[in-house]
Design a protein around this motif. Structure first.
Motif, PDB file in Angstrom:
ATOM      1  N   LEU A   7       6.222   1.122   2.190  1.00  0.00           N
ATOM      2  CA  LEU A   7       5.415   0.368   1.606  1.00  0.00           C
ATOM      3  C   LEU A   7       6.205  -0.721   1.149  1.00  0.00           C
ATOM      4  N   ILE A  26      -0.430  -4.354  -1.300  1.00  0.00           N
ATOM      5  CA  ILE A  26       0.566  -3.315  -1.255  1.00  0.00           C
ATOM      6  C   ILE A  26       1.872  -3.158  -2.417  1.00  0.00           C
ATOM      7  N   ASP A  29       0.561  -0.792  -5.877  1.00  0.00           N
ATOM      8  CA  ASP A  29       1.623   0.315  -5.334  1.00  0.00           C
ATOM      9  C   ASP A  29       1.711   0.661  -6.419  1.00  0.00           C
ATOM     10  N   GLN A  30       1.663   1.465  -8.034  1.00  0.00           N
ATOM     11  CA  GLN A  30       2.338   2.115  -9.067  1.00  0.00           C
ATOM     12  C   GLN A  30       3.913   2.621  -8.357  1.00  0.00           C
ATOM     13  N   ARG A  31       3.843   3.033  -7.624  1.00  0.00           N
ATOM     14  CA  ARG A  31       5.133   3.826  -6.780  1.00  0.00           C
ATOM     15  C   ARG A  31       5.871   2.964  -6.081  1.00  0.00           C
TER      16      ARG A  31
END
Length: 93
Positions: A7, A26, A29-31
């Motif tokens: 990512l 992008i 994103d929670q990650r």
């Protein structure tokens, strides 16, 4: 390959290619929450978009997490100079 790294690579590539909106999507994103590199890239994107307040917020988070990062400190200083700029000739005719 690690999902986070993938990512980050995609976001960085989008940023380099000038697709700032895609890069921000992008990076949202929670990650990638609290990832220092993601926060720094967000700061760079907002800086490039001249959204000084947003950029400053992300760089301040970065400097809090890594006080020795000179790139972040430089961005913070540049933004503060931009926000503090006053043209006295325009104010006093």
């Amino acid at each position: 390959m690690n999902v986070k790294l993938k990512l980050l690579d995609e976001a960085e590539e989008a940023y380099i290619n000038g697709d700032l909106e895609k890069a921000l999507v992008i990076l949202d994103d929670q990650r990638l929450n609290n990832n220092l590199k993601a926060l720094f890239i967000k700061g760079e994107i907002y800086y490039k978009m001249q959204r000084w307040g947003d950029a400053l917020n992300f760089f301040l988070i970065c400097i809090e997490k890594d006080p020795s990062n000179m790139n972040t400190a430089t961005y913070i200083e540049m933004i503060k100079n931009i926000l503090d700029f006053r043209n006295t000739d325009l104010l006093n005719p």
